[in-house]
Design an enzyme around this catalytic site. Structure first.
Site, PDB file in Angstrom:
ATOM      1  N   HIS A  88      13.273   4.410 -12.490  1.00  0.00           N
ATOM      2  CA  HIS A  88      12.987   3.266 -11.623  1.00  0.00           C
ATOM      3  C   HIS A  88      14.311   2.664 -11.164  1.00  0.00           C
ATOM      4  CE1 HIS A  88      11.627  -0.612 -10.194  1.00  0.00           C
ATOM      5  NE2 HIS A  88      10.420  -0.088 -10.099  1.00  0.00           N
ATOM      6  N   GLU A  93      10.197   4.549  -3.698  1.00  0.00           N
ATOM      7  CA  GLU A  93      10.303   3.091  -3.698  1.00  0.00           C
ATOM      8  C   GLU A  93      11.619   2.677  -3.035  1.00  0.00           C
ATOM      9  OE1 GLU A  93       7.660   1.356  -7.068  1.00  0.00           O
ATOM     10  OE2 GLU A  93       9.677   1.635  -7.817  1.00  0.00           O
ATOM     11  N   LYS A 143       6.445  -4.020 -15.433  1.00  0.00           N
ATOM     12  CA  LYS A 143       7.850  -4.417 -15.678  1.00  0.00           C
ATOM     13  C   LYS A 143       7.915  -5.246 -16.968  1.00  0.00           C
ATOM     14  CE  LYS A 143       8.711  -3.817 -10.817  1.00  0.00           C
ATOM     15  NZ  LYS A 143       9.488  -4.156  -9.628  1.00  0.00           N
ATOM     16  N   GLY A 150       4.038  -3.288  -8.393  1.00  0.00           N
ATOM     17  CA  GLY A 150       4.684  -4.200  -9.337  1.00  0.00           C
ATOM     18  C   GLY A 150       3.905  -5.499  -9.431  1.00  0.00           C
ATOM     19  N   GLY A 151       4.417  -6.535  -8.774  1.00  0.00           N
ATOM     20  CA  GLY A 151       3.870  -7.889  -8.869  1.00  0.00           C
ATOM     21  C   GLY A 151       2.354  -7.979  -8.774  1.00  0.00           C
ATOM     22  N   SER A 195       6.260  -3.884  -2.712  1.00  0.00           N
ATOM     23  CA  SER A 195       5.463  -4.954  -2.108  1.00  0.00           C
ATOM     24  C   SER A 195       4.051  -4.507  -1.673  1.00  0.00           C
ATOM     25  CB  SER A 195       6.215  -5.599  -0.937  1.00  0.00           C
ATOM     26  OG  SER A 195       7.445  -6.163  -1.394  1.00  0.00           O
ATOM     27  N   GLY A 216       9.762  -6.105  -4.608  1.00  0.00           N
ATOM     28  CA  GLY A 216       9.748  -7.517  -4.993  1.00  0.00           C
ATOM     29  C   GLY A 216      10.230  -8.454  -3.895  1.00  0.00           C
ATOM     30  N   GLU A 226      15.302  -0.254 -10.928  1.00  0.00           N
ATOM     31  CA  GLU A 226      15.809  -1.324 -11.806  1.00  0.00           C
ATOM     32  C   GLU A 226      16.523  -0.728 -13.022  1.00  0.00           C
ATOM     33  OE1 GLU A 226      12.066  -3.342 -12.090  1.00  0.00           O
ATOM     34  OE2 GLU A 226      12.250  -3.894  -9.975  1.00  0.00           O
ATOM     35  N   ASN A 236       2.887  -1.179 -12.425  1.00  0.00           N
ATOM     36  CA  ASN A 236       4.096  -1.235 -13.248  1.00  0.00           C
ATOM     37  C   ASN A 236       4.299  -2.710 -13.599  1.00  0.00           C
ATOM     38  OD1 ASN A 236       6.629  -1.277 -14.359  1.00  0.00           O
ATOM     39  ND2 ASN A 236       7.705  -0.685 -12.470  1.00  0.00           N
TER      40      ASN A 236
HETATM   41  P1  13P Z   1       6.656  -4.877  -6.216  1.00  0.00           P
HETATM   42  O1  13P Z   1       5.271  -4.328  -5.966  1.00  0.00           O
HETATM   43  O2  13P Z   1       6.646  -6.136  -7.012  1.00  0.00           O
HETATM   44  O3  13P Z   1       7.457  -4.939  -4.961  1.00  0.00           O
HETATM   45  O4  13P Z   1       7.390  -3.797  -7.167  1.00  0.00           O
HETATM   46  C1  13P Z   1       7.408  -2.468  -6.815  1.00  0.00           C
HETATM   47  C2  13P Z   1       7.889  -1.653  -7.947  1.00  0.00           C
HETATM   48  O5  13P Z   1       9.062  -1.695  -8.282  1.00  0.00           O
HETATM   49  C3  13P Z   1       6.910  -0.847  -8.685  1.00  0.00           C
HETATM   50  O6  13P Z   1       7.528   0.023  -9.570  1.00  0.00           O
END
Ligand code: 13P
Length: 248
Positions: free
Chosen positions: A94, A166, A11, A233-234, A212, A172, A96, A9
């Site tokens: 999600h 999640e 983002k 994510g990251g 993470s 994050g 967010e 993802n």
């Molecule tokens: P991180 O892997 O950066 O923690 O993000 C997780 C996430 O929100 C994936 O949708």
């Protein structure tokens, strides 16, 4: 047999040129594994990513959609638009989007239904905030999110849905849930799905963990029997890291 699905993802990262650059490097590194790879890109990158991955088995997805077919909805993107740009999946709900953009269980449900009707597979995100985990009510919280998201969705359609667990406190933050915490919740999600549908349906559904995830922790997470993949994510922004995650 559930085929594990590991999705990036991105983002709100990467311009179309940066997306192309990622894809070229990722294709060089990519080798067939037992895992289905997927990139969920920002809307403006989707077309470039789909073009770059043509002829590979790497799938493309979106991060959001609007549930109406078309119309005067300034700034929104429809299911048909995503499909025509090469998407097969779309993330919905999600945390967010729930936190910053007013996504609710009701809009998640409408979006999931619109995606299924249009032939795309929703990745439905659920998960609790830190206070809920501290209070010990995370199972009830996730169960309510699942009930809201799947209201009125048939078992045939539910089988096409992916669930991403999640926990918000792990997104994050570098604070990954322990494999046991993640595994326990994913087992609870599977049990809840058995209650909402039946054993056969729940058995076919992919349940991912997200929060993470990195090359260093993916294999312990994937060792948990009820975890069928990850939403990253990251660490999905870097092609070398993302390939290391897929090839865990
Ligand atoms: P991180 O892997 O950066 O923690 O993000 C997780 C996430 O929100 C994936 O949708």
């Amino acid at each position: 047999m559930r085929i594990p699905l590991i999705a990036g993802n991105w983002k709100m990262y990467k311009t179309p040129d940066e997306a192309k650059f990622f894809c070229e490097r990722f294709k060089e590194l990519y080798k067939d594994t037992d895992v289905q790879a997927l990139i969920c890109a920002p809307a403006v990158d989707i077309f470039a990513v789909s073009e770059a991955f043509k002829g590979t088995d790497i799938k493309v997805g979106a991060q959001n959609v609007y549930f109406e077919k078309e119309g005067a909805f300034t700034g929104e993107v429809s299911v048909d638009m995503l499909k025509a740009s090469g998407c097969e999946f779309c993330i919905v709900g999600h945390s967010e989007r729930r936190q910053y953009f007013g996504e609710t269980d009701e809009t998640v449900n409408k979006k999931a239904k619109a995606l299924l009707e249009g032939g795309l597979r929703p990745i439905i995100c659920v998960g609790e905030a830190e206070e809920i985990r501290v209070a010990g009510t995370q199972n009830d919280h996730v169960k309510n999110q699942l009930k809201g998201a799947f209201a009125g969705i048939s078992s045939e359609d539910a089988k096409k849905c992916v669930i991403a667990y999640e926990p918000i406190w792990a997104i994050g933050t570098g604070r990954v849930a322990t494999p046991e915490q993640a595994g326990d919740m994913c087992s609870f999600i599977r049990e809840t799905l058995i209650g909402m549908y039946d054993e056969d349906t729940a058995d076919e559904m992919i349940i991912q963990y997200g929060g993470s995830v990195k090359p260093e922790n993916i294999s312990d997470i994937m060792d948990m029997p009820e975890i069928d993949g990850a939403l990253v994510g990251g660490a999905s922004l870097d092609p070398d890291k993302f390939m290391n995650i897929i090839d865990f």
